[in-house]
Scaffold this motif. Structure first.
Motif, PDB file in Angstrom:
ATOM      1  N   PHE A 161       0.938  -0.960  -0.004  1.00 39.19           N
ATOM      2  CA  PHE A 161       0.337  -0.127   0.152  1.00 39.19           C
ATOM      3  C   PHE A 161       0.932   1.301  -0.003  1.00 39.19           C
ATOM      4  N   ILE A 162       2.169   0.885   0.766  1.00 38.26           N
ATOM      5  CA  ILE A 162       3.327   2.129   1.268  1.00 38.26           C
ATOM      6  C   ILE A 162       3.466   2.654  -0.426  1.00 38.26           C
ATOM      7  N   PHE A 163       3.708   2.047  -1.021  1.00 40.99           N
ATOM      8  CA  PHE A 163       5.131   1.940  -2.351  1.00 40.99           C
ATOM      9  C   PHE A 163       3.948   2.035  -3.461  1.00 40.99           C
ATOM     10  N   ASN A 164       2.390   1.204  -3.302  1.00 45.08           N
ATOM     11  CA  ASN A 164       1.938   1.555  -4.529  1.00 45.08           C
ATOM     12  C   ASN A 164       0.436   3.244  -4.423  1.00 45.08           C
ATOM     13  N   LEU A 165       1.317   3.733  -3.267  1.00 41.02           N
ATOM     14  CA  LEU A 165      -0.097   5.085  -3.180  1.00 41.02           C
ATOM     15  C   LEU A 165       0.767   5.929  -4.009  1.00 41.02           C
ATOM     16  N   PRO A 166       1.674   6.364  -4.122  1.00 44.69           N
ATOM     17  CA  PRO A 166       2.295   7.598  -4.893  1.00 44.69           C
ATOM     18  C   PRO A 166       2.096   6.892  -6.148  1.00 44.69           C
TER      19      PRO A 166
END
Length: 55
Positions: free
Chosen positions: A33-38
């Motif tokens: 989630f953290i890597f795909n959000l941006p």
């Protein structure tokens, strides 16, 4: 505390899922989630700015 005890009982009732495995899966999901959000936010920005939306 009751919720933690109920959760531990649920995890221990399934033979294929251990607490360690559960926390590893949750860590992996959080990292994804953290890597795909941006990336997703930038894609959304490009879609919004490249097309004009008329009423």
């Amino acid at each position: 505390m009751l919720h933690c005890a109920q959760f531990a009982q649920f995890v221990s009732s399934t033979t294929s899922l251990t607490m360690n495995c559960y926390f590893q899966l949750m860590s992996l999901a959080t990292l994804e989630f953290i890597f795909n959000l941006p990336i997703n936010t930038y894609g959304l920005y490009l879609n919004i700015t490249s097309r004009h939306i008329y009423p």
